[in-house]
Each structure stands twice: as structure tokens, then as C-alpha cells.
Design a protein around this motif. Structure first.
Motif, PDB file in Angstrom:
ATOM      1  N   ILE A   1       0.835  -1.205   0.000  1.00 61.00           N
ATOM      2  CA  ILE A   1       0.000   0.000   0.000  1.00 61.00           C
ATOM      3  C   ILE A   1       0.869   1.255   0.000  1.00 61.00           C
ATOM      4  O   ILE A   1       0.608   2.216  -0.740  1.00 61.00           O
ATOM      5  N   LEU A   2       1.922   1.256   0.809  1.00 61.05           N
ATOM      6  CA  LEU A   2       2.809   2.418   0.855  1.00 61.05           C
ATOM      7  C   LEU A   2       3.485   2.641  -0.493  1.00 61.05           C
ATOM      8  O   LEU A   2       3.611   3.782  -0.958  1.00 61.05           O
ATOM      9  N   ARG A   3       3.917   1.566  -1.134  1.00 61.50           N
ATOM     10  CA  ARG A   3       4.542   1.704  -2.456  1.00 61.50           C
ATOM     11  C   ARG A   3       3.536   2.216  -3.484  1.00 61.50           C
ATOM     12  O   ARG A   3       3.879   3.022  -4.361  1.00 61.50           O
ATOM     13  N   LEU A   4       2.302   1.744  -3.391  1.00 59.81           N
ATOM     14  CA  LEU A   4       1.262   2.196  -4.313  1.00 59.81           C
ATOM     15  C   LEU A   4       1.012   3.692  -4.154  1.00 59.81           C
ATOM     16  O   LEU A   4       0.940   4.438  -5.146  1.00 59.81           O
ATOM     17  N   LEU A   5       0.897   4.150  -2.908  1.00 63.72           N
ATOM     18  CA  LEU A   5       0.667   5.572  -2.664  1.00 63.72           C
ATOM     19  C   LEU A   5       1.876   6.411  -3.074  1.00 63.72           C
ATOM     20  O   LEU A   5       1.735   7.544  -3.533  1.00 63.72           O
ATOM     21  N   ALA A   6       3.063   5.852  -2.905  1.00 64.28           N
ATOM     22  CA  ALA A   6       4.280   6.583  -3.273  1.00 64.28           C
ATOM     23  C   ALA A   6       4.419   6.715  -4.784  1.00 64.28           C
ATOM     24  O   ALA A   6       5.002   7.682  -5.284  1.00 64.28           O
ATOM     25  N   GLY A   7       3.870   5.757  -5.529  1.00 59.21           N
ATOM     26  CA  GLY A   7       4.041   5.760  -6.980  1.00 59.21           C
ATOM     27  C   GLY A   7       3.009   6.563  -7.730  1.00 59.21           C
ATOM     28  O   GLY A   7       3.160   6.826  -8.921  1.00 59.21           O
ATOM     29  N   GLY A   8       1.961   6.983  -7.049  1.00 54.20           N
ATOM     30  CA  GLY A   8       0.901   7.725  -7.722  1.00 54.20           C
ATOM     31  C   GLY A   8       1.126   9.218  -7.687  1.00 54.20           C
ATOM     32  O   GLY A   8       1.880   9.737  -6.878  1.00 54.20           O
ATOM     33  N   GLU A   9       0.465   9.918  -8.593  1.00 52.64           N
ATOM     34  CA  GLU A   9       0.559  11.371  -8.639  1.00 52.64           C
ATOM     35  C   GLU A   9      -0.640  12.030  -7.967  1.00 52.64           C
ATOM     36  O   GLU A   9      -0.781  13.241  -7.983  1.00 52.64           O
ATOM     37  N   ARG A  10      -1.520  11.234  -7.399  1.00 52.06           N
ATOM     38  CA  ARG A  10      -2.707  11.782  -6.757  1.00 52.06           C
ATOM     39  C   ARG A  10      -3.086  10.901  -5.579  1.00 52.06           C
ATOM     40  O   ARG A  10      -2.564   9.808  -5.407  1.00 52.06           O
ATOM     41  N   ARG A  11      -4.001  11.398  -4.771  1.00 53.18           N
ATOM     42  CA  ARG A  11      -4.516  10.595  -3.669  1.00 53.18           C
ATOM     43  C   ARG A  11      -5.351   9.440  -4.221  1.00 53.18           C
ATOM     44  O   ARG A  11      -5.945   9.540  -5.293  1.00 53.18           O
ATOM     45  N   LEU A  12      -5.399   8.367  -3.454  1.00 53.09           N
ATOM     46  CA  LEU A  12      -6.158   7.196  -3.877  1.00 53.09           C
ATOM     47  C   LEU A  12      -7.242   6.880  -2.855  1.00 53.09           C
ATOM     48  O   LEU A  12      -7.022   6.968  -1.647  1.00 53.09           O
ATOM     49  N   GLY A  13      -8.404   6.489  -3.363  1.00 52.34           N
ATOM     50  CA  GLY A  13      -9.495   6.094  -2.497  1.00 52.34           C
ATOM     51  C   GLY A  13      -9.385   4.635  -2.102  1.00 52.34           C
ATOM     52  O   GLY A  13      -8.573   3.871  -2.647  1.00 52.34           O
ATOM     53  N   LEU A  14     -10.235   4.223  -1.165  1.00 52.26           N
ATOM     54  CA  LEU A  14     -10.209   2.848  -0.680  1.00 52.26           C
ATOM     55  C   LEU A  14     -10.434   1.853  -1.810  1.00 52.26           C
ATOM     56  O   LEU A  14      -9.723   0.843  -1.914  1.00 52.26           O
TER      57      LEU A  14
END
Length: 254
Positions: A14-27
Motif C-alpha cells: 500500500i505504501l509503495r502504491l501511494l508513493a508511486g501515484g501522482e494523486r490521492r487514492l481512495g479505498l
């Protein structure tokens, strides 16, 4: 050999996913991207949020990386920069003094050795990077306690563990020693942690003049001391190395 802990692996994903995105992610986006049930993803996100590793936008409900990760990353970068800046000076100090050199930083209730230069001879030596040394009985620990209020707080109220007959175990004695260290600008330890071993340490400061670590030499009493006192020439060498490292970290001349 035990396998990975699934919940930790999922949290890391999850941390890697959030780090790789350019925007916030929803559940839903997190659970879909990682193939997790919404309940599982939500539980992990909630735990990460409680620990400060993830933040949730109050309006959209979406998630992003939290400030605690930035703090941990900055701590790593600070130690990495300190070690990188100190490499040449630590090598020079080991050659000049003919003794072991340690570079240490405050870590919880002790000193973490982040760099170790072997004594320049042919004797068998063991790398001590990653080892911990006491705050109250080593030169490298005492100099941090003397200048860093956080280190003094980590040391606690005592009484402290006794390693030899010369170990200072009472808070008042340690505080008096720290006052002396601040007056003269360096610390020593003669058989306070290990019989037959002496050390000399000086503080390293960053560009804001904050204490970020210390450098010390370590060796047999008969080589570090003369007539019952540490040799002034070795004190001068250690202080010179500490000043050089501090200047490279932006502290300027002092």
C-alpha cells in the motif's frame, strides 16, 4: 525458514502504491490495484494512518503518504550524509592517531555506531557498524549527552549501569562531567566501560549548529593516556576531525 508476514507485506504494498501515484487514492482504488478485499485494505490503511504513515483527506476521504514517513526518510538521509561527509576525515584521524575511529549518532537510549575505521595495523579486528554503546560511560556517548538535550532525556534519571569501578552511575556525577565537557569542548572515558580501554570524542554539528553525532578514537589506555591523562595531541586530532566534518555539513568555522 519462516515466510513473510502477510499483513506487513500488504502494508508495504500500500505504501509503495501511494508513493508511486501522482494523486490521492481512495479505498476502492487501493483494494482494486492490490487485489485486496475492501475490509482488509481499510484495516491496514487505518492502522497506517494511526501511526502517521498515511493521511486521509477529510473532504474526499482519499489517502496519501503521511508526515511520519518523511521524518523517517529525513533521519536516514541525515545519517547517510553524516557518514558520507565523515569518511575521509575519519580515515585521516585513524592514520594520525593510529587507533580505531568510530562515528556515532544518538539512537534511543544509546549511541549507534554508523561508521568504523579499523586501527591501521595488522591485528585482527571486528567491524562494529550497527553496534550500540552506552551514553553515560563512553566518550562518544557523554559528548552527545553534554550537548544534546534529547540525548540527556534518553539517558533518564538513573542510577545507571556500572560496567567497571570507574563508571559514573549517579545522575549528578554525569551532569557534572557534562558541564566539564562543555567547558573544554571534548569528552574522554578511561576504563569506564571496558577495562584497559580509553576513548576521546568530540561533537559534530550541522549547518544549524545542532548536534548530529560525534567522532571518537578508541584504544588501549597505555596508548591513549600518558601520566594518567589522555594525550593532548590525540585530543587535538579528534577535535580537528570533528570541526572538519562539521564544516563539511555546513556548520562554518568554530
Amino acid at each position: 525458514m519462516p515466510g513473510p508476514i502477510q499483513s506487513l507485506s500488504r502494508a508495504a504494498a500500500i505504501l509503495r502504491l501511494l508513493a508511486g501515484g501522482e494523486r490521492r487514492l481512495g479505498l476502492s482504488e487501493v483494494s482494486t490495484a492490490l487485489g485486496l478485499a475492501k475490509g482488509t485494505a481499510h484495516g491496514i490503511l487505518r492502522t497506517l494512518q494511526q501511526e502517521g504513515f498515511v493521511e486521509q483527506d477529510p473532504e474526499s476521504g482519499k489517502y496519501q503518504l503521511g508526515a511520519e514517513l518523511l521524518r523517517l526518510g529525513q533521519s536516514y538521509l541525515d545519517v547517510h550524509e553524516l557518514r558520507a561527509r565523515a569518511l575521509v576525515w575519519a580515515d585521516d584521524l585513524a592514520r594520525a592517531a593510529g587507533e580505531t575511529v568510530y562515528l556515532g549518532v544518538l539512537h534511543q537510549q544509546g549511541v549507534l555506531i554508523v561508521h568504523h575505521v579499523f586501527r591501521p595495523d595488522d591485528t585482527r579486528q571486528v567491524l562494529e557498524v550497527g553496534s550500540m554503546q552506552p551514553l553515560h560511560s563512553t566518550a562518544i556517548g557523554k559528548v552527545l549527552v553534554a550537548y544534546d538535550p534529547v540525548a540527556r532525556g534518553e539517558l533518564g534519571d538513573g542510577p545507571y549501569e556500572s560496567y567497571t569501578l570507574r563508571t559514573l552511575t549517579e545522575p549528578a556525577d554525569v551532569d557534572a562531567e557534562c558541564s566539564l565537557i562543555r567547558e573544554r569542548g571534548w569528552a574522554d572515558s578511561v576504563e569506564e566501560t571496558w577495562e584497559g580501554v580509553a576513548s576521546i570524542a568530540a561533537l559534530i554539528q550541522d549547518r544549524r549548529r545542532n548536534p548530529v553525532g560525534a567522532v571518537c578514537i578508541n584504544g588501549p589506555v597505555e596508548r591513549i593516556c600518558q601520566d594518567g591523562f589522555v594525550k593532548p595531541s590525540l585530543v587535538a586530532s579528534v577535535r580537528s576531525a570533528a570541526r572538519a566534518i562539521s564544516r563539511d555539513l555546513g556548520a562554518g568555522r568554530f
